[in-house]
Design a protein around this motif. Structure first.
Motif, PDB file in Angstrom:
ATOM      1  N   PRO A 100      -7.223  -2.189  -7.706  1.00  0.00           N
ATOM      2  CA  PRO A 100      -8.101  -3.070  -6.920  1.00  0.00           C
ATOM      3  C   PRO A 100      -7.278  -3.997  -6.043  1.00  0.00           C
ATOM      4  O   PRO A 100      -6.225  -4.494  -6.453  1.00  0.00           O
ATOM      5  CB  PRO A 100      -8.870  -3.846  -8.000  1.00  0.00           C
ATOM      6  N   LEU A 101      -7.768  -4.236  -4.837  1.00  0.00           N
ATOM      7  CA  LEU A 101      -7.065  -5.089  -3.891  1.00  0.00           C
ATOM      8  C   LEU A 101      -7.802  -6.407  -3.704  1.00  0.00           C
ATOM      9  O   LEU A 101      -9.030  -6.457  -3.775  1.00  0.00           O
ATOM     10  CB  LEU A 101      -6.928  -4.393  -2.533  1.00  0.00           C
ATOM     11  N   HIS A 102      -7.048  -7.458  -3.430  1.00  0.00           N
ATOM     12  CA  HIS A 102      -7.632  -8.762  -3.127  1.00  0.00           C
ATOM     13  C   HIS A 102      -8.007  -8.838  -1.647  1.00  0.00           C
ATOM     14  O   HIS A 102      -7.401  -8.186  -0.806  1.00  0.00           O
ATOM     15  CB  HIS A 102      -6.632  -9.876  -3.433  1.00  0.00           C
ATOM     16  N   GLN A 103      -8.983  -9.652  -1.343  1.00  0.00           N
ATOM     17  CA  GLN A 103      -9.313 -10.058   0.025  1.00  0.00           C
ATOM     18  C   GLN A 103      -9.683  -8.879   0.933  1.00  0.00           C
ATOM     19  O   GLN A 103      -9.161  -8.736   2.039  1.00  0.00           O
ATOM     20  CB  GLN A 103      -8.137 -10.830   0.652  1.00  0.00           C
TER      21      GLN A 103
ATOM     22  N   GLY B 140      -6.008 -11.784  13.284  1.00  0.00           N
ATOM     23  CA  GLY B 140      -4.612 -11.514  13.010  1.00  0.00           C
ATOM     24  C   GLY B 140      -4.444 -10.158  12.337  1.00  0.00           C
ATOM     25  O   GLY B 140      -5.299  -9.277  12.426  1.00  0.00           O
ATOM     26  N   ASP B 141      -3.326 -10.007  11.639  1.00  0.00           N
ATOM     27  CA  ASP B 141      -3.016  -8.731  10.986  1.00  0.00           C
ATOM     28  C   ASP B 141      -3.705  -8.671   9.619  1.00  0.00           C
ATOM     29  O   ASP B 141      -3.070  -8.738   8.572  1.00  0.00           O
ATOM     30  CB  ASP B 141      -1.496  -8.588  10.838  1.00  0.00           C
ATOM     31  N   VAL B 142      -5.029  -8.526   9.650  1.00  0.00           N
ATOM     32  CA  VAL B 142      -5.829  -8.472   8.433  1.00  0.00           C
ATOM     33  C   VAL B 142      -6.189  -7.022   8.142  1.00  0.00           C
ATOM     34  O   VAL B 142      -6.572  -6.269   9.047  1.00  0.00           O
ATOM     35  CB  VAL B 142      -7.111  -9.318   8.579  1.00  0.00           C
ATOM     36  N   HIS B 143      -6.071  -6.629   6.893  1.00  0.00           N
ATOM     37  CA  HIS B 143      -6.361  -5.261   6.494  1.00  0.00           C
ATOM     38  C   HIS B 143      -7.769  -5.184   5.903  1.00  0.00           C
ATOM     39  O   HIS B 143      -8.069  -5.901   4.943  1.00  0.00           O
ATOM     40  CB  HIS B 143      -5.346  -4.786   5.459  1.00  0.00           C
ATOM     41  N   PRO B 144      -8.644  -4.342   6.448  1.00  0.00           N
ATOM     42  CA  PRO B 144     -10.018  -4.282   5.935  1.00  0.00           C
ATOM     43  C   PRO B 144     -10.091  -3.867   4.468  1.00  0.00           C
ATOM     44  O   PRO B 144     -10.970  -4.324   3.739  1.00  0.00           O
ATOM     45  CB  PRO B 144     -10.682  -3.239   6.845  1.00  0.00           C
ATOM     46  N   GLU B 145      -9.158  -3.034   4.027  1.00  0.00           N
ATOM     47  CA  GLU B 145      -9.180  -2.576   2.631  1.00  0.00           C
ATOM     48  C   GLU B 145      -8.800  -3.677   1.646  1.00  0.00           C
ATOM     49  O   GLU B 145      -9.134  -3.611   0.460  1.00  0.00           O
ATOM     50  CB  GLU B 145      -8.224  -1.393   2.447  1.00  0.00           C
ATOM     51  N   GLY B 146      -8.100  -4.692   2.146  1.00  0.00           N
ATOM     52  CA  GLY B 146      -7.617  -5.769   1.291  1.00  0.00           C
ATOM     53  C   GLY B 146      -6.126  -5.971   1.462  1.00  0.00           C
ATOM     54  O   GLY B 146      -5.450  -5.238   2.202  1.00  0.00           O
ATOM     55  N   ASP B 147      -5.581  -6.948   0.791  1.00  0.00           N
ATOM     56  CA  ASP B 147      -4.157  -7.263   0.863  1.00  0.00           C
ATOM     57  C   ASP B 147      -3.348  -6.096   0.291  1.00  0.00           C
ATOM     58  O   ASP B 147      -3.473  -5.762  -0.882  1.00  0.00           O
ATOM     59  CB  ASP B 147      -3.892  -8.539   0.054  1.00  0.00           C
ATOM     60  N   PRO B 148      -2.505  -5.459   1.105  1.00  0.00           N
ATOM     61  CA  PRO B 148      -1.779  -4.281   0.610  1.00  0.00           C
ATOM     62  C   PRO B 148      -0.524  -4.595  -0.200  1.00  0.00           C
ATOM     63  O   PRO B 148       0.078  -3.673  -0.758  1.00  0.00           O
ATOM     64  CB  PRO B 148      -1.400  -3.557   1.910  1.00  0.00           C
ATOM     65  N   HIS B 149      -0.126  -5.863  -0.281  1.00  0.00           N
ATOM     66  CA  HIS B 149       1.148  -6.203  -0.933  1.00  0.00           C
ATOM     67  C   HIS B 149       0.989  -6.291  -2.456  1.00  0.00           C
ATOM     68  O   HIS B 149       1.295  -7.311  -3.078  1.00  0.00           O
ATOM     69  CB  HIS B 149       1.678  -7.515  -0.366  1.00  0.00           C
TER      70      HIS B 149
ATOM     71  N   HIS C 150       2.547  -4.656  -4.818  1.00  0.00           N
ATOM     72  CA  HIS C 150       3.668  -4.179  -5.626  1.00  0.00           C
ATOM     73  C   HIS C 150       4.257  -5.243  -6.554  1.00  0.00           C
ATOM     74  O   HIS C 150       5.060  -4.901  -7.427  1.00  0.00           O
ATOM     75  CB  HIS C 150       4.766  -3.618  -4.719  1.00  0.00           C
ATOM     76  N   LEU C 151       3.873  -6.505  -6.375  1.00  0.00           N
ATOM     77  CA  LEU C 151       4.347  -7.549  -7.282  1.00  0.00           C
ATOM     78  C   LEU C 151       3.248  -7.985  -8.256  1.00  0.00           C
ATOM     79  O   LEU C 151       3.361  -9.034  -8.882  1.00  0.00           O
ATOM     80  CB  LEU C 151       4.845  -8.756  -6.484  1.00  0.00           C
ATOM     81  N   SER C 152       2.216  -7.171  -8.396  1.00  0.00           N
ATOM     82  CA  SER C 152       1.129  -7.485  -9.324  1.00  0.00           C
ATOM     83  C   SER C 152       1.436  -6.941 -10.710  1.00  0.00           C
ATOM     84  O   SER C 152       1.529  -5.724 -10.898  1.00  0.00           O
ATOM     85  CB  SER C 152      -0.188  -6.874  -8.823  1.00  0.00           C
ATOM     86  N   PRO C 153       1.583  -7.797 -11.717  1.00  0.00           N
ATOM     87  CA  PRO C 153       1.868  -7.316 -13.066  1.00  0.00           C
ATOM     88  C   PRO C 153       0.777  -6.422 -13.641  1.00  0.00           C
ATOM     89  O   PRO C 153       1.051  -5.602 -14.525  1.00  0.00           O
ATOM     90  CB  PRO C 153       1.995  -8.613 -13.881  1.00  0.00           C
ATOM     91  N   ASP C 154      -0.453  -6.568 -13.162  1.00  0.00           N
ATOM     92  CA  ASP C 154      -1.547  -5.758 -13.686  1.00  0.00           C
ATOM     93  C   ASP C 154      -1.780  -4.483 -12.895  1.00  0.00           C
ATOM     94  O   ASP C 154      -2.189  -3.454 -13.450  1.00  0.00           O
ATOM     95  CB  ASP C 154      -2.848  -6.581 -13.720  1.00  0.00           C
ATOM     96  N   ALA C 155      -1.537  -4.511 -11.592  1.00  0.00           N
ATOM     97  CA  ALA C 155      -1.825  -3.345 -10.747  1.00  0.00           C
ATOM     98  C   ALA C 155      -0.762  -2.258 -10.864  1.00  0.00           C
ATOM     99  O   ALA C 155      -1.089  -1.065 -10.851  1.00  0.00           O
ATOM    100  CB  ALA C 155      -1.963  -3.784  -9.291  1.00  0.00           C
ATOM    101  N   ILE C 156       0.486  -2.643 -10.985  1.00  0.00           N
ATOM    102  CA  ILE C 156       1.563  -1.652 -10.953  1.00  0.00           C
ATOM    103  C   ILE C 156       1.463  -0.630 -12.084  1.00  0.00           C
ATOM    104  O   ILE C 156       1.683   0.566 -11.851  1.00  0.00           O
ATOM    105  CB  ILE C 156       2.932  -2.356 -10.945  1.00  0.00           C
ATOM    106  N   PRO C 157       1.134  -1.003 -13.330  1.00  0.00           N
ATOM    107  CA  PRO C 157       0.983   0.043 -14.354  1.00  0.00           C
ATOM    108  C   PRO C 157      -0.060   1.096 -13.997  1.00  0.00           C
ATOM    109  O   PRO C 157       0.109   2.283 -14.314  1.00  0.00           O
ATOM    110  CB  PRO C 157       0.581  -0.751 -15.604  1.00  0.00           C
ATOM    111  N   ARG C 158      -1.136   0.705 -13.342  1.00  0.00           N
ATOM    112  CA  ARG C 158      -2.137   1.673 -12.904  1.00  0.00           C
ATOM    113  C   ARG C 158      -1.547   2.630 -11.869  1.00  0.00           C
ATOM    114  O   ARG C 158      -1.798   3.838 -11.905  1.00  0.00           O
ATOM    115  CB  ARG C 158      -3.341   0.946 -12.293  1.00  0.00           C
TER     116      ARG C 158
END
Length: 308
Positions: free
Chosen positions: A117-120, A130-139, A141-149
């Motif tokens: 899941p992505l934020h924002q 500005g440089d906003v991503h419709p899918e959400g914040d793509p960064h 890789h520093l999420s302790p919960d997202a990376i295991p998925r």
């Protein structure tokens, strides 16, 4: 009943099919960012990995160089962030490489953002934002919960492409997951001490980790995502009442640190330049090490703040 010549032909056909399957020694992987190269290497250490960017490059903007086109043309798997992070260069690279294995929708193209899941996220995006991503914040890789998925899905994809290595990949994934969970417990202890800390950032490179740590962003040096800080905006940031509560200004290693230096000189808030991803240098070779480094920097300035 299959005749002997037919049996020989059938067996020979299977041998050819097996020989054409990628193995750990000849699986060619194209990683858009260093974090994904690091994770592929942890799961399949003998794979041939080409990384398109470094920790000192903005992954939004790179040139589709001939060397990258050549690497993409030979790739069995391309591992990228997705969520439009590479929208400015990856489609062109895929098109020019003309590799049917890594076309959109194929098993050879893996987007990390598809597996967490992505934020924002935004229903509507235009250039005024500005440089906003419709899918959400793509960064992510520093999420302790997202990376295991993401790593779970990546291990399965690698195993499907190199089935003769599936058992070894699963074994390495289990070991990686255990190490990650152990580190995450230590990060949770740190999060208890950091909760409520205020920081200043530039762009959203660290946002997933900061959210997880319950660290608040008092101000962003960018007036809008992806736009360089202007003098007027920096003066507005300096005048922001909450800026006095910030303990540190965080800048990623690929960003221009001059705006942060100016704000630090004007406000007295210390500036810290940190790797936004793995660098390959000692102590910065895995995402666990990079996350630990960022947390250590936050704790160091947190302690100073409270000693005073």
């Amino acid at each position: 009943m299959i005749s002997k010549p037919n049996r020989l032909a059938w067996a020979f056909g299977w041998l050819l099919a097996f020989a054409s399957m990628p193995t750990s020694a000849n699986l060619n992987v194209f990683a858009c960012e260093p974090e994904w190269a690091s994770l592929v290497s942890a799961l399949l250490p003998d794979a041939n990995i080409t990384t398109a960017t470094t920790a000192w490059q903005d992954p939004h903007y790179i040139e589709a160089r001939p060397s990258l086109i050549a690497a993409m043309s030979k790739a069995d798997l391309a591992v990228c962030t997705g969520a439009s992070l590479e929208a400015g260069w990856l489609p062109s690279l895929i098109s020019r490489a003309a590799n049917r294995k890594i076309q959109p929708g194929s098993d050879g193209l893996f987007f990390a953002a598809d597996h967490a899941p992505l934020h924002q996220s935004h229903d509507h995006v235009d250039r005024s934002m500005g440089d906003v991503h419709p899918e959400g914040d793509p960064h992510l890789h520093l999420s302790p919960d997202a990376i295991p998925r993401v790593v779970d899905a990546l291990a399965k994809r690698l195993a499907s492409l190199a089935p003769n290595q599936a058992t070894a990949i699963q074994r390495r994934y289990i070991r990686w997951r255990g190490d990650w969970n152990q580190e995450r417990q230590q990060w949770r202890v740190a999060a208890q001490r950091l909760e409520g800390t205020e920081v200043v950032t530039q762009h959203s490179t660290f946002d997933y980790l900061l959210r997880w740590l319950n660290v608040n962003v008092a101000a962003d040096l960018e007036p809008k995502p992806g736009l360089p800080p202007s003098s007027r905006h920096l003066r507005d940031v300096l005048a922001t009442p909450s800026i006095s509560d910030a303990s540190v200004i965080l800048v990623a290693s690929y960003q221009d640190d001059r705006p942060a230096t100016w704000l630090s000189n004007q406000s007295g808030i210390p500036k810290v330049v940190l790797p936004g991803t793995v660098t390959g240098e000692p102590g910065q070779q895995t995402l666990q090490e990079v996350i630990g480094l960022i947390i250590e920097a936050l704790l160091a300035h947190h302690r100073v703040e409270h000693v005073d």
